[in-house]
Design an enzyme around this catalytic site. Sequence first.
Site, mmCIF file in Angstrom:
data_model
loop_
_atom_site.group_PDB
_atom_site.id
_atom_site.type_symbol
_atom_site.label_atom_id
_atom_site.label_comp_id
_atom_site.label_asym_id
_atom_site.label_seq_id
_atom_site.Cartn_x
_atom_site.Cartn_y
_atom_site.Cartn_z
ATOM 1 N N GLY A 1 1.357 5.793 6.739
ATOM 2 C CA GLY A 1 2.766 5.989 6.745
ATOM 3 C C GLY A 1 3.233 7.233 6.506
ATOM 4 O O GLY A 1 4.442 7.822 6.656
ATOM 5 N N ASP A 2 2.367 8.314 6.146
ATOM 6 C CA ASP A 2 2.784 9.447 5.634
ATOM 7 C C ASP A 2 2.892 10.590 6.965
ATOM 8 O O ASP A 2 2.721 9.890 8.086
ATOM 9 C CB ASP A 2 1.529 10.279 5.123
ATOM 10 C CG ASP A 2 1.518 9.758 3.526
ATOM 11 O OD1 ASP A 2 2.362 9.671 2.907
ATOM 12 O OD2 ASP A 2 0.334 9.650 3.007
ATOM 13 N N ASP B 1 -4.523 -1.124 0.427
ATOM 14 C CA ASP B 1 -4.214 -1.670 -1.006
ATOM 15 C C ASP B 1 -2.669 -2.048 -1.095
ATOM 16 O O ASP B 1 -2.602 -2.773 -2.013
ATOM 17 C CB ASP B 1 -4.306 -0.481 -1.938
ATOM 18 C CG ASP B 1 -3.086 0.528 -1.825
ATOM 19 O OD1 ASP B 1 -2.885 0.906 -0.500
ATOM 20 O OD2 ASP B 1 -3.050 1.141 -2.883
ATOM 21 N N ASP C 1 -0.274 -3.042 4.291
ATOM 22 C CA ASP C 1 -1.705 -3.244 4.936
ATOM 23 C C ASP C 1 -1.954 -4.485 5.147
ATOM 24 O O ASP C 1 -2.755 -4.949 5.840
ATOM 25 C CB ASP C 1 -2.782 -2.569 4.129
ATOM 26 C CG ASP C 1 -2.247 -1.242 3.615
ATOM 27 O OD1 ASP C 1 -2.188 -0.466 4.740
ATOM 28 O OD2 ASP C 1 -2.388 -0.916 2.638
ATOM 29 N N ASP D 1 -6.111 2.607 5.297
ATOM 30 C CA ASP D 1 -4.842 2.953 5.001
ATOM 31 C C ASP D 1 -5.202 4.260 4.114
ATOM 32 O O ASP D 1 -6.402 4.692 3.990
ATOM 33 C CB ASP D 1 -4.418 1.976 3.772
ATOM 34 C CG ASP D 1 -3.115 2.544 3.315
ATOM 35 O OD1 ASP D 1 -2.333 3.056 4.017
ATOM 36 O OD2 ASP D 1 -2.858 2.225 2.236
#
Lengths: 1093, 354
Positions: A668-669, A803, A807, A394
């Site tokens: 997700g960015d 984290d 995830d 992530d």
Amino acid sequence: MIGSVFYFSISPEEERKVRANDREYNEKFQYANNCIMTSKYNIITFLPVNLFEQFQEVANTYFLFLLILQLIPQISSLSWFTTIVPLVLVLSITAVKDATDDYFRHKSDNQVNNRQSQVLINGTLQNEKWMNVRVGDIIRLENNQFVAADLLLLSSSEPHGLCYIETAELDGETNMKVRQSLPVTSELGDPNSLAQFDGEVICEPPNNKLDRFCGTLYWRENKYGLSNQNMLLRGCVLRNTESCYGLVIFAGPDTKLMQNSGRTKFKRTSIDRLMNTLVLWIFGFLVCMGVILAIGNAVWEKEVGFLFQSYLPWDPPVDNFLFSAFLAFWSYVIILNTVVPISLYVSVEVIRLGHSYFINWDRRMFCQRRNTPAEARTTTLNEELGQVEYIFSDKTGTLTQNIMTFNKCSINGHAYGEWEMSRAQRLDFSFNPLADRDFCFYDQNLLDSVKLGEPAVHEFFRLLSLCHTVMSEEKSEGELMYKAQSPDEGALVTAARNFGFVFRSRTPSTVTVQELGRSVTYALLAILDFNNIRKRMSVIVRNPEGKIRLYCKGADTLLFERLHPCNHDLMNVTSDHLNEYAADGLRTLVLAYRDLSEQQWEDWAERRRSAERAADYREDRLAAAYEEIEQDMMLLGATAIEDKLQEGVPETIAILSLANIKIWVLTGDKQETAVNIGYSCKMLTDDMSEVFIINGHTVQRVREELSGEQGGWHPQQEEKPQQGSPPAPALPSLLDSISGEYALVISGHSLAHALEADMEREFLDTACACKAVICCRVTPLQKALVVELVKKHKKAVTLAIGDGANDVSMIKTAHIGVGISGQEGIQAVLASDYSFSQFRFLQRLLLVHGRWSYLRMCRFLCYFFYKNFAFTMVHFWFGFFCGFSAQTVYDQYFITLYNIVYTSLPVLAMGIFDQDVPEQRSLEYPKLYEPGQLNLLFNKREFFICIAQGIYTSVVLFCVPYGVLSQATRNDGIPLADYQTFAVTVATSLVIVVSVQIALDTGYWTAINHFFVWGSLGAYFTILFAMHSNILFSIFPNQFHFFGSAQNTLIQPVVWLTIALATVVCIVPVLAFRFLKLDLKPQLSDTVGLSVF
Amino acid sequence: MAENEEKAKAQNRCPDNSAFKQQRLPAWSPSLTAETVLPFFYLLGIACVLLGVLLQITMQNTQEIKVDYTNAESCDMCFETRKYKVNASRECHCSITFSLKERLEGDVFFYYGLVNFHQNLRRYMDSRDDAQLLGRIKKLKNPSVYCGPNFQYANGTPIAPCGAIANSMFNDSFALFFHPLVDRPLRVPLFRKGIAWYTDKNIKFHNPYVPNESLPQVFQATAKPLYWQKPVYELDPNDSTNNGFINEDLIVWMREAAFPNFKKLYGILDRQSSKMFEQGLPAGNYSVSISYNFPVQYFRGRKQVVLSTVSWFGGQNHFLPIAYLVTGCVTVLVAVVLTVVYIKFGKKGLKMED
């Protein structure tokens, strides 16, 4: 409602009906009461249930079967205790562990079940234990109390039926959340009126979804929709609320907390699977040997035994050689069972447990700042840490710190926040008594704009101070504390606070903001909350002047689509700014507003109410309603928040890629941010030939992009039809050979197409050929799918690290899940197998702990199989001399103790403590990690080598004593060829040979190793003499008939010459081969290890 | 209170800095370097060769004579007699002759040997009761079921000693005669005691003891094994202290051989009683007079008489010195090969530069 009587059935509950204050009615449904039982046993059931569970293990059942065989006198070639002692030992170790676990569960169950709560019974509040709370009861909760069951909030001491809860035990999030009762019930504030309450709730059956609830309250001929907002779930703690009343909907095992505590899927390592296969092969081998010996027995009984009957008649049921052979088969299965060592599984568990403790104890994986040590939450996967080939990471909170700082912004087309490093000076916010002292900003222009009163800038910060879900806490005047669900929000609200738009407090219907020293209270009309699909949130407020305005913040792609056309130019400017920010690796949000007329608001509010009241698809309808109002918005600007890289991330990534581990970032960015982080953490470098970006929205486009890239490498590929056909088999290897030069960036919408069945292979081949892969804008499910794809096609060990709650699915899917114990709650940690608080600890976890674990486990297994074959196969050879009669070579006590006493501890010590190279070397030479990935240290080939060595040893151990002793006599003339002397000689040789072998295998001799190796030898001789002693013999003459053999045998020089010869013959070839291997084909670890000394 | 505890707990979360927990225990990491392995191989090889030579020299001083008497000379007749079970109780005597070309120096041991007799079968070895042989009265009358069909007669009389091993006891007896060139044959004196392990004779085997009862009285309620001609208390007619379970022939027989071809000690040359045999057995002609009782044709076995002398490490044993010589030579050879390989092809250190 009359039909409800028929709900008695055992069949799964389809819907739940609960009537308040009516125990009689609710009892008809036999809902579970509030007593929870996480323990598995009680005192009476412990033994049978635990044994039943243990015998579900194939190995244990096998040994039980052997035990039964041994009780048949015609077959029994060994005393029953040779099997029962190890079996009981193994079973009791496990049983003790289970019992301790269960004892603690009992304790916590009792503690929880006996908690007191106030239940409304017959109109009065009575103290009751939790376990006596029933569905349909109304209970009263006080501040800081745990919620006893899943409750429907009826009323609270706070205004508007509000109450605050903390859900740390449920989902790990420590910020407070608000729950609100239905307005109709919120007036029921005292026990008397509550006792009159006879509403009936009809809702969904028990389930494990923590974030949704769907039900309807029927009361006084009215229907009221119920949602998660009205629920207090078991496990939450009531905060900042004096008291509240709730109606028990789900109790005990039906509560969402308990429904969620289901066992997670059990992960097995590849070594586990290999071990199981090998044990099956060994079974096959055992049966083969049994058959060979049984045939031998048939021939022997026919040719010799038949004639020998005058001295040894066949036992009554045996009347011919075939039957005798049949019995011999089972007898030999008993004798040779030690090739499948019962202690194998227990030893493996012990070793893994040891390795897990070493991970927990490692100070270099301890984070001082967060005071968190690394934790091995699963103790069964350690050696797989040494075989990882793919890491799925992530980004936010994992690669980055997830500490957000408001860095830049663009307001009305004007960019703020640019400054030169040299002249950087922190802004002075002293004009604002409520400013947060930790906040830094360097651009004076922005402050000036605020002071000058630019309306856009004011509106910008007003939005930031209004549109959020942050809770404030003001312990004393001016000491504001914000509690935010996400750090982004916290950063934005704090920024607004410092620039003079201080969010001070909120109630469910108001938000109070201190605007440049003037306190303004806005009426909060609606919150259109954030979720992963909407990727935006809005609030609708009415300012004191009565104007209604919608404020919205969210992802650029979604907001830009919903702007009023007149914003076109501003949008272009802002978009440029956004691209700049993204290129700097900043997280961006776009802010917009919309003025609403009273009429618009009324209409929409009505639509929303009807959506809320809908019984089905409520969420979809709500989303549609939200969509409707978030249109034609006016752009205000954009914010850019910096998420700093964690310490040591680029170095860690560099070392891991040197260790041939491929790292994929799934985030997700947005693409620019992701690519930028990729550069800053050295995943992407300027040396790369090309970074391919796949961004297509259609299947066709994605396919073209994918094949285009392959075409870039191989012009001939373009001629090949790519459509739908799986790539040529030669392709992957071709692609592999050119890896290292390319990187792939793929966005979520393209990934959705790439993961489809007909394209996934193509995608995977392309991705695997790239050195770095970044997937951006992916959903949690896609993360899991990508992991699954690699797992399915690559046969490689995957590790997922993350984290956040998003995830969890990826962590659960990967072979190994690692959770960063960070700020986004602990859901990821709870789902993970290992957890620590810094990404950089990953290199230590893999390259040091994982590598050692793998090495140790492999060495352990090699030796373990070797020693058991060396031990057992001697019986096979002896079979040819004793008429295949299943006579053992050794004393039965030796057989009993060999695996559990004489040879267990040295190999355990090696399996726990061994090191081939010092830890700093494995970090300096990441290539040392490769043998694990290639599975070189323990595979089928290595297994056969161990077996061959074991068989060779058994041949030597049989033949040398046979050759010597069959003719030899002592120096007082007494022959040495008696059975007991032979048995003692072979056993002693065996113990010495396997001890020398473990000494050779041990690469790291700590005091413990010394103690165990020498101690085992000492224990062997001590026990040998004890077993052959006068005392035991005089008590049990028939059991200890080896009396005197040890003394008589071990004083003979011939015997010691025999033992020495056997040892030399066994060890010299091994030593020679190892030396040759070291000399001609040295492994990196050998040379690295050598260079230390 | 709770807060303090929590604080203390929070502070303690950092793992101890102990060598054990940080995996930094002081340790010795041996490695197979040429400097250690090659000298070790040479030394080991040379040591084995030297030991082999020493053993070979020692062994050359020992001698062994083996004579098969199954159907040799006059024993042929007895062999035929024993073919049929009906003749079981008929006595049969025969003798065989052999000559010694050299004197057998020092202590000479007289063995009987059996070929193809399996004392190592599982059911055979189980078929004994050590408690009975230890002299437990209770077990004497009530032997263990492990003795199998040989624990009592059909009429319930217990067998002492019970079991297949005792039942199949070797019962040929021998007398060794020296035939001097001039004189009449001289019986060679043999010790018939001291042929069993000390621990067996003195601890493992005991006669059952009942106060004021003689040995035959103690054994009264028991019967002799099926194949025996004499009861256990009359095994040695010459020495009353050598009867019952402590009869040394029985003890020797009860110590089962590990392999189907074996020899068991029968007697030791008594060098004191006669001047003639003080130095051992002189060269010349000998005969063995045999009371031929033990049938071997049922299981296609052979019977032998073995005479042997011993050295410090025991009787004649070709295997051990040769095995040591071969092992030693091979080890040296391996050492040479390893040295050559090490010098010519060793790649040590190359990888480090990569």
